[in-house]
Design a protein around this motif. Structure first.
Motif, PDB file in Angstrom:
ATOM      1  N   ARG A 113      35.971  31.688  33.508  1.00  0.00           N
ATOM      2  CA  ARG A 113      35.746  31.572  34.951  1.00  0.00           C
ATOM      3  C   ARG A 113      35.006  33.156  35.156  1.00  0.00           C
ATOM      4  O   ARG A 113      34.163  33.236  36.208  1.00  0.00           O
ATOM      5  CB  ARG A 113      36.998  31.222  35.851  1.00  0.00           C
ATOM      6  CG  ARG A 113      37.110  29.989  35.954  1.00  0.00           C
ATOM      7  CD  ARG A 113      38.150  29.798  37.035  1.00  0.00           C
ATOM      8  NE  ARG A 113      39.579  30.095  36.483  1.00  0.00           N
ATOM      9  CZ  ARG A 113      40.196  30.952  37.208  1.00  0.00           C
ATOM     10  NH1 ARG A 113      39.682  31.626  38.457  1.00  0.00           N
ATOM     11  NH2 ARG A 113      41.667  31.500  36.754  1.00  0.00           N
ATOM     12  N   MET A 114      35.537  34.067  34.764  1.00  0.00           N
ATOM     13  CA  MET A 114      35.315  35.616  35.184  1.00  0.00           C
ATOM     14  C   MET A 114      33.958  36.212  34.227  1.00  0.00           C
ATOM     15  O   MET A 114      33.198  37.039  34.865  1.00  0.00           O
ATOM     16  CB  MET A 114      36.513  36.365  35.277  1.00  0.00           C
ATOM     17  CG  MET A 114      37.523  36.061  36.285  1.00  0.00           C
ATOM     18  SD  MET A 114      37.029  36.171  37.725  1.00  0.00           S
ATOM     19  CE  MET A 114      38.354  35.444  38.535  1.00  0.00           C
TER      20      MET A 114
ATOM     21  N   LEU B 274      50.823  47.920  37.287  1.00  0.00           N
ATOM     22  CA  LEU B 274      50.553  46.460  36.486  1.00  0.00           C
ATOM     23  C   LEU B 274      48.687  46.915  36.458  1.00  0.00           C
ATOM     24  O   LEU B 274      48.332  47.307  37.095  1.00  0.00           O
ATOM     25  CB  LEU B 274      50.984  45.363  37.487  1.00  0.00           C
ATOM     26  CG  LEU B 274      50.392  45.037  38.638  1.00  0.00           C
ATOM     27  CD1 LEU B 274      48.946  44.308  38.702  1.00  0.00           C
ATOM     28  CD2 LEU B 274      51.462  44.326  39.757  1.00  0.00           C
ATOM     29  N   SER B 275      48.649  45.947  35.452  1.00  0.00           N
ATOM     30  CA  SER B 275      47.130  45.825  35.323  1.00  0.00           C
ATOM     31  C   SER B 275      46.667  44.493  35.486  1.00  0.00           C
ATOM     32  O   SER B 275      47.233  43.628  34.994  1.00  0.00           O
ATOM     33  CB  SER B 275      46.787  46.024  33.479  1.00  0.00           C
ATOM     34  OG  SER B 275      45.346  46.249  33.396  1.00  0.00           O
ATOM     35  N   SER B 276      45.668  44.274  36.301  1.00  0.00           N
ATOM     36  CA  SER B 276      45.465  42.841  36.911  1.00  0.00           C
ATOM     37  C   SER B 276      44.049  42.560  36.365  1.00  0.00           C
ATOM     38  O   SER B 276      43.171  43.327  36.266  1.00  0.00           O
ATOM     39  CB  SER B 276      45.399  42.881  38.448  1.00  0.00           C
ATOM     40  OG  SER B 276      44.934  41.804  39.131  1.00  0.00           O
ATOM     41  N   SER B 277      43.953  41.133  36.382  1.00  0.00           N
ATOM     42  CA  SER B 277      42.440  40.687  36.143  1.00  0.00           C
ATOM     43  C   SER B 277      41.725  40.719  37.657  1.00  0.00           C
ATOM     44  O   SER B 277      42.208  41.368  38.598  1.00  0.00           O
ATOM     45  CB  SER B 277      42.630  39.389  35.703  1.00  0.00           C
ATOM     46  OG  SER B 277      42.981  38.473  36.902  1.00  0.00           O
ATOM     47  N   SER B 278      40.443  40.185  37.440  1.00  0.00           N
ATOM     48  CA  SER B 278      39.947  40.220  38.813  1.00  0.00           C
ATOM     49  C   SER B 278      39.923  38.844  39.515  1.00  0.00           C
ATOM     50  O   SER B 278      39.454  38.555  40.562  1.00  0.00           O
ATOM     51  CB  SER B 278      38.167  40.110  38.475  1.00  0.00           C
ATOM     52  OG  SER B 278      37.739  41.597  37.828  1.00  0.00           O
ATOM     53  N   ASP B 279      40.967  37.962  38.916  1.00  0.00           N
ATOM     54  CA  ASP B 279      41.232  36.576  39.687  1.00  0.00           C
ATOM     55  C   ASP B 279      41.732  37.033  41.264  1.00  0.00           C
ATOM     56  O   ASP B 279      42.634  37.676  41.547  1.00  0.00           O
ATOM     57  CB  ASP B 279      42.314  35.923  38.995  1.00  0.00           C
ATOM     58  CG  ASP B 279      42.551  34.765  39.558  1.00  0.00           C
ATOM     59  OD1 ASP B 279      42.070  33.645  39.352  1.00  0.00           O
ATOM     60  OD2 ASP B 279      43.632  34.548  40.561  1.00  0.00           O
ATOM     61  N   VAL B 280      40.922  36.406  41.904  1.00  0.00           N
ATOM     62  CA  VAL B 280      41.102  36.660  43.568  1.00  0.00           C
ATOM     63  C   VAL B 280      42.584  36.325  44.108  1.00  0.00           C
ATOM     64  O   VAL B 280      43.041  37.140  44.854  1.00  0.00           O
ATOM     65  CB  VAL B 280      39.875  35.960  44.432  1.00  0.00           C
ATOM     66  CG1 VAL B 280      38.799  36.750  44.132  1.00  0.00           C
ATOM     67  CG2 VAL B 280      39.979  34.550  44.432  1.00  0.00           C
ATOM     68  N   ARG B 281      43.011  35.170  43.570  1.00  0.00           N
ATOM     69  CA  ARG B 281      44.438  34.954  43.955  1.00  0.00           C
ATOM     70  C   ARG B 281      45.595  35.939  43.526  1.00  0.00           C
ATOM     71  O   ARG B 281      46.173  36.416  44.341  1.00  0.00           O
ATOM     72  CB  ARG B 281      44.704  33.467  43.668  1.00  0.00           C
ATOM     73  CG  ARG B 281      43.983  32.285  44.342  1.00  0.00           C
ATOM     74  CD  ARG B 281      44.303  31.212  43.629  1.00  0.00           C
ATOM     75  NE  ARG B 281      43.409  31.207  42.235  1.00  0.00           N
ATOM     76  CZ  ARG B 281      43.282  29.771  41.496  1.00  0.00           C
ATOM     77  NH1 ARG B 281      43.536  28.614  42.221  1.00  0.00           N
ATOM     78  NH2 ARG B 281      42.719  30.010  40.540  1.00  0.00           N
ATOM     79  N   ALA B 282      45.432  36.290  42.188  1.00  0.00           N
ATOM     80  CA  ALA B 282      46.147  37.395  41.863  1.00  0.00           C
ATOM     81  C   ALA B 282      46.230  38.622  42.565  1.00  0.00           C
ATOM     82  O   ALA B 282      46.993  39.401  42.934  1.00  0.00           O
ATOM     83  CB  ALA B 282      45.979  37.476  40.345  1.00  0.00           C
TER      84      ALA B 282
END
Length: 293
Positions: free
Chosen positions: A31-32, A124-132
């Protein structure tokens, strides 16, 4: 979703969590990632083994930070987190793609973060997922965009590098000291784990100290130093010893020294995700590990 049950993770959950994580992350990549990039591939068997070993390590050191969400009798998500001195970290957090947005993630994250309720700082290391990303921001984390550099190293650009040697367990006290300086907390029990599974290089001289772990693909897995010159020396060593095609991940704007080294090596710069921090500035000179931070 009313039939969600949040419970502590147990060792038997690790293989199931690995498969769930692999499914969730490859779905996220699909998706990203830009459409012009190669299609993401499922996690290899060796990467699955590495993931499972690391998660078993986290479960052994921080059982109170590892949680599972179940719907019926099936695992729907999980989260693993750690406390290292006064720093809490979220190592991995995933919900099955078909169940995301169904009210599973929030109680799962709350359970994991409760483990570090007495800590001053969070990471923390986050993805670009908007919900997260929304969930992390609502939990009080500041979001610092991450970059990575990828491409083929131009060998003609690599300088002569000195004052770097192979590391060993005798360097753990030095590394813990560098961790505290960079991120306010030592890695502690994570160092023996990383040492048992990868190469360590160290620079310790009158001009500065630092260390770097090298991942299975020959790139930097974690790097910390007390000055930018030493950090650059270590990164050049990783690039010089690694494969032609490589990636330098997890670079924040506070670590422009890493951007300078990788661009000089003719790698291409991209953005992906965020380093999420609570009550702390972005560590520098420092390239964090995606799970062990």
């Amino acid at each position: 979703m009313s039939d969600v049950r949040i419970r502590p993770m147990v060792p038997a959950d690790v293989p199931v969590a690995e498969r769930l994580c692999a499914e969730a992350f490859v779905d996220l990549d699909r998706r990203m990632l830009p459409g012009s990039w190669p299609a993401p591939e499922p996690r290899s068997a060796s990467r699955a083994d590495t993931w499972s070993e690391r998660t078993a390590h986290l479960l052994a050191t921080d059982p109170g930070g590892c949680w599972v969400a179940e719907v019926g009798d099936e695992m729907a998500g999980f989260a693993t987190s750690t406390v290292r001195e006064k720093l809490r970290t979220l190592a991995t957090y995933a919900v099955l793609p078909g169940l995301q947005g169904a009210g599973i993630g929030t109680p799962l994250l709350d359970a994991a973060l409760h483990h570090g309720r007495g800590c001053l700082r969070g990471m923390l290391s986050s993805s670009s997922d908007v919900r997260a990303v929304r969930r992390y921001r609502q939990a009080g984390f500041s979001l610092h965009p991450q970059m990575f550099l990828r491409g083929t190293v131009d060998r003609s650009t690599i300088p002569v590098v000195e004052k770097v040697r192979e590391g060993s367990a005798s360097d753990i006290d030095l590394m813990d000291s560098l961790d505290r300086r960079a991120r306010g907390a030592a890695h502690g029990v994570d160092h023996p784990f990383m040492l048992s599974r990868g190469r360590l290089i160290v620079s310790d001289s009158s001009t500065g100290s630092g260390y770097a772990y090298v991942d299975d693909d020959g790139g930097p897995a974690l790097l910390a130093a007390d000055n930018r010159l030493t950090a650059s020396r270590l990164l050049w060593t990783v690039l010089a010893d690694g494969p032609a095609a490589t990636t330098v991940p997890h670079v924040t704007a506070a670590n422009e020294w890493a951007i300078d080294v990788a661009l000089a090596a003719r790698l291409d710069l991209h953005t992906a995700g965020y380093l999420a921090l609570r009550q702390m500035a972005p560590p520098t000179p420092y390239l964090h590990n995606g799970a062990l931070l």
